[in-house]
Design an enzyme around this catalytic site. Structure first.
Site, PDB file in Angstrom:
ATOM      1  N   HIS A 196       6.068 -36.079   5.621  1.00 29.32           N
ATOM      2  CA  HIS A 196       4.648 -35.755   5.438  1.00 29.32           C
ATOM      3  C   HIS A 196       3.920 -37.054   5.113  1.00 29.32           C
ATOM      4  O   HIS A 196       4.384 -37.829   4.274  1.00 29.32           O
ATOM      5  CB  HIS A 196       4.478 -34.749   4.296  1.00 29.32           C
ATOM      6  CG  HIS A 196       3.141 -34.084   4.304  1.00 29.32           C
ATOM      7  ND1 HIS A 196       1.979 -34.766   4.014  1.00 29.32           N
ATOM      8  CD2 HIS A 196       2.775 -32.809   4.584  1.00 29.32           C
ATOM      9  CE1 HIS A 196       0.951 -33.920   4.103  1.00 29.32           C
ATOM     10  NE2 HIS A 196       1.408 -32.725   4.456  1.00 29.32           N
ATOM     11  N   ARG A 251       1.747 -35.251  12.560  1.00 30.11           N
ATOM     12  CA  ARG A 251       2.280 -35.952  11.383  1.00 30.11           C
ATOM     13  C   ARG A 251       3.151 -37.151  11.678  1.00 30.11           C
ATOM     14  O   ARG A 251       3.160 -38.108  10.919  1.00 30.11           O
ATOM     15  CB  ARG A 251       3.129 -34.978  10.590  1.00 30.11           C
ATOM     16  CG  ARG A 251       2.303 -34.091   9.788  1.00 30.11           C
ATOM     17  CD  ARG A 251       3.156 -33.218   8.961  1.00 30.11           C
ATOM     18  NE  ARG A 251       2.250 -32.202   8.468  1.00 30.11           N
ATOM     19  CZ  ARG A 251       2.605 -31.103   7.902  1.00 30.11           C
ATOM     20  NH1 ARG A 251       3.881 -30.846   7.741  1.00 30.11           N
ATOM     21  NH2 ARG A 251       1.715 -30.241   7.496  1.00 30.11           N
ATOM     22  N   HIS A 286       9.767 -34.187   4.177  1.00 28.94           N
ATOM     23  CA  HIS A 286       9.033 -32.946   3.913  1.00 28.94           C
ATOM     24  C   HIS A 286       9.711 -31.721   4.515  1.00 28.94           C
ATOM     25  O   HIS A 286       9.772 -30.666   3.893  1.00 28.94           O
ATOM     26  CB  HIS A 286       7.635 -33.113   4.507  1.00 28.94           C
ATOM     27  CG  HIS A 286       6.725 -31.948   4.323  1.00 28.94           C
ATOM     28  ND1 HIS A 286       6.349 -31.499   3.076  1.00 28.94           N
ATOM     29  CD2 HIS A 286       6.093 -31.133   5.225  1.00 28.94           C
ATOM     30  CE1 HIS A 286       5.528 -30.467   3.209  1.00 28.94           C
ATOM     31  NE2 HIS A 286       5.368 -30.207   4.505  1.00 28.94           N
ATOM     32  N   ARG A 341       7.286 -30.468  14.055  1.00 25.40           N
ATOM     33  CA  ARG A 341       6.620 -29.200  13.704  1.00 25.40           C
ATOM     34  C   ARG A 341       5.122 -29.396  13.504  1.00 25.40           C
ATOM     35  O   ARG A 341       4.678 -30.346  12.847  1.00 25.40           O
ATOM     36  CB  ARG A 341       7.206 -28.644  12.404  1.00 25.40           C
ATOM     37  CG  ARG A 341       6.462 -27.430  11.879  1.00 25.40           C
ATOM     38  CD  ARG A 341       7.119 -26.877  10.654  1.00 25.40           C
ATOM     39  NE  ARG A 341       6.964 -27.734   9.513  1.00 25.40           N
ATOM     40  CZ  ARG A 341       6.009 -27.611   8.587  1.00 25.40           C
ATOM     41  NH1 ARG A 341       5.095 -26.655   8.696  1.00 25.40           N
ATOM     42  NH2 ARG A 341       5.957 -28.413   7.561  1.00 25.40           N
ATOM     43  N   GLU A 388      -5.826 -28.211  10.689  1.00 28.29           N
ATOM     44  CA  GLU A 388      -4.864 -29.249  10.306  1.00 28.29           C
ATOM     45  C   GLU A 388      -4.436 -30.031  11.536  1.00 28.29           C
ATOM     46  O   GLU A 388      -4.714 -29.629  12.673  1.00 28.29           O
ATOM     47  CB  GLU A 388      -3.646 -28.620   9.615  1.00 28.29           C
ATOM     48  CG  GLU A 388      -3.991 -28.051   8.238  1.00 28.29           C
ATOM     49  CD  GLU A 388      -2.834 -27.397   7.513  1.00 28.29           C
ATOM     50  OE1 GLU A 388      -2.957 -27.225   6.293  1.00 28.29           O
ATOM     51  OE2 GLU A 388      -1.826 -27.034   8.143  1.00 28.29           O
TER      52      GLU A 388
END
Ligand code: FAD
Ligand code: SIN
Length: 536
Positions: free
Chosen positions: A244, A290, A351, A386, A115
């Site tokens: 997100h 992100r 998110h 994060r 990811e």
């Protein structure tokens, strides 16, 4: 009615259940859930849980990736310990019955996804429904321990602290920063009940519902954060709200996430005319962290005036899509989107909250005996942004360390102190429910417009002004009318919105998830956590 327990765990998601299982058999544990016990963000987690697993990977590389995403604000000790112990914590989940996917032709070898921001494949997952699998296994394990009581439809309203009790008695607080229990609205009876506990652990999840567009479920109204704030706990870094990049854009989709794992498998973001655009923003393209991807999409939407962008998975064979992402594929198909042949319409949405109630290395807040685990906590792992799949890891890591300290402390604590019964005063039946829905909608909309992906000082000031008005309105309503779940949640989202705005105003720079046009660069003077604490 007065209840007593050694440890009161508020929340039955991954953090709450994992912690309770560590305590099981050694003390009395009561878990409270606001709604059904499996409802919470955990259940909807798709991508998975990060742990360096392969020989060519290392926990040091996981540390490096986490630090890069965190943009200077990660707490190094927390990152090191969490990444170093990640495999051990995940193996404990496996021992509890969690089934992560294995490679089709290599039984015994886990199928690891990649990811954004991760330099290696290190995401363990169960198809694209990792969270549902975690909840299945952990709730089954909890059911094997009759000494863990799980009570559904119990909404915690407020914490009771020694300082608050002393204030009621017109006395000087002997130890103002100590939690004694909590008041709970039992939605089965409509009554408020008092629970005394030696230790309270907040595992109430995130704050996504503060924003009109969110990937979070309805229970994510920041209750734990708001009540910890009211109890005087230190709150840190709430300006860092993670958006997100890819939530499904469809009038009937509700809050449905399109996992980052799709970009990990080569998914390409495109405009309506088919043009790919991420190369214009970052050399890592779709696999940039992100904040970068969400801002790139936001900027393209503003530039083109379009309502969504598209995630193109058409390079992937249908069998692979069905095998790896059955849940996402099924939801898209229900809405008439065949992702094997047409790109998926997506938009960013709120998110995850990287900030939270400040805790030490074992999850204790600045209020003694009040522990906070999971998304409600700010442990220092995530810094200003994060890394994907580090949240579930943080929850199990801190559940482990908190439980160890709680078990050490309990034998010296004596009996839990009784807390006074709830006083509902002379409040009457609410007159107009429409006041709640109106203010609810208003807060969530201006938070999206003024305190979203791209901020300015003026927008933040506008949000603050509106909050001052609605907070006053909520305060009056709160004391005049009988408590309902909706009113409790409304007060909490207003409190959390205020904390986000105040934190964002203090950070006069752009870093990680906090981006403001007035201060577009990082500034070393702000290389520090933002702290907000209620003044008594
Ligand atoms: P939750 O699982 O949200 O549980 C909160 C609990 O608190 C619930 O039981 C709720 O009823 C209870 N509660 C709340 N308020 C009250 C109250 N007032 N009184 C009583 N009970 C209360 N992270 C990853 O690492 N990997 C992923 O793949 C991933 N995917 C995600 C996908 C989605 C759609 C979302 C929304 C998040 C995802 N995340 C992921 C983030 C991660 O899932 C959450 O941060 C994590 O599950 C939070 O766990 P938790 O136990 O802290 O809270
Ligand atoms: C996702 O599957 O994209 C969510 C992962 C996360 O939030 O960590």
């Amino acid at each position: 009615m007065e209840h007593q327990t050694d440890v009161l765990v508020v929340g039955s998601g991954l953090a709450g259940t994992r912690l309770a299982l560590e305590l099981a058999g050694k003390c009395s544990v009561t878990i409270l859930a606001k709604g059904p016990r499996d409802e919470g963000s955990t259940r909807y987690a798709q991508g998975g849980i990060a742990a360096a697993w392969l020989e060519e990977d290392s926990w040091e590389a996981h540390v490096r990736d986490t630090l890069i995403a965190g943009a200077g604000l990660c707490h190094r000790e927390v990152v090191d310990r969490t990444a170093r112990e990640a495999r051990e914590r995940v193996e404990e989940l496996i021992a509890l019955g969690v089934e992560f996917d294995q490679r089709s032709n290599h039984p015994g070898e886990y199928d690891l996804h990649r990811e954004g921001g991760h330099s290696a494949r290190r995401i363990l997952h169960a198809k694209d429904i990792t969270g549902a699998e975690l909840m299945r296994a952990l709730l089954a394990a909890v059911d094997q321990h009759p000494d863990i009581a799980v009570l559904e439809n119990r909404m915690v309203i407020n914490l009771a602290t020694a300082g608050w009790r002393a204030k009621l008695a017109n006395d000087l607080p002997p130890d103002p920063d100590r939690v004694l229990g909590a008041y709970i609205l039992n939605s089965e009876t409509g009554r408020v009940e008092a629970y005394s506990a030696k230790i309270v652990v907040l595992c109430t999840g995130g704050v996504g519902k503060v924003y009109i567009y969110t990937s979070n479920p309805d229970v994510s109204t920041g209750d734990g954060l708001a009540m910890a704030y009211r109890a005087g706990a230190r709150i840190t870094n709430m300006e860092f709200i993670q958006f997100h990049p890819t939530c499904l854009y469809h009038p009937e989709a509700g809050n449905f996430l399109i996992s980052e794992a799709l970009r990990g498998e080569g998914g390409v973001l495109r405009l309506a005319n088919g043009e790919a655009f991420m190369h214009r923003y970052d050399e890592r393209r779709e696999l940039a962290p992100r904040d970068i991807v969400a801002r790139a999409i936001d900027s393209e939407l503003k530039r083109t005036g379009q309502e969504c962008v598209f995630l193109d998975m058409t390079h992937f064979a249908r069998e692979q899509i069905v095998h790896k992402f059955p849940n996402i594929n099924a939801r898209c198909m229900e809405l008439g989107i065949d992702m094997a042949v047409s790109p998926i319409p997506v938009v960013p949405a709120a998110h995850y909250s990287c900030g939270g109630v400040a805790t030490d290395l074992v999850g204790e807040s600045s209020v003694r005996n009040l522990f906070v685990v999971g998304e409600t906590a700010h442990t220092g792992l995530h810094g200003a942004n994060r890394l994907a799949s580090n949240s579930l890891l943080e929850a199990i890591s801190f559940a482990h360390h908190s439980a160890r300290v709680i078990l050490e402390r309990l034998p010296d604590m004596g009996q839990a102190k009784l807390i006074p019964p709830w006083d509902s005063g002379t409040s009457s039946e609410p007159d107009e429910q429409v006041v709640i829905t109106q203010v609810w909608e208003e807060i969530r909309r201006f938070m999206w417009n003024y305190v979203g992906i791209v901020r300015t000082t003026r927008r933040l000031q506008r949000a603050r002004k509106r909050l001052d008005l609605v907070e006053e309105e909520i305060r009056n309503y709160y004391w005049d009318f009988q408590l309902t779940g909706d009113l409790v949640e409304l007060r909490n989202i207003a409190t959390v919105a205020g904390i986000i705005v105040d934190s964002a105003m203090r950070r006069r720079e752009s870093r990680g998830l906090h981006y403001t046009l007035d201060y577009p660069s990082q500034d070393q003077r702000f290389l520090t956590d933002t702290i907000v604490q209620r003044k008594w």
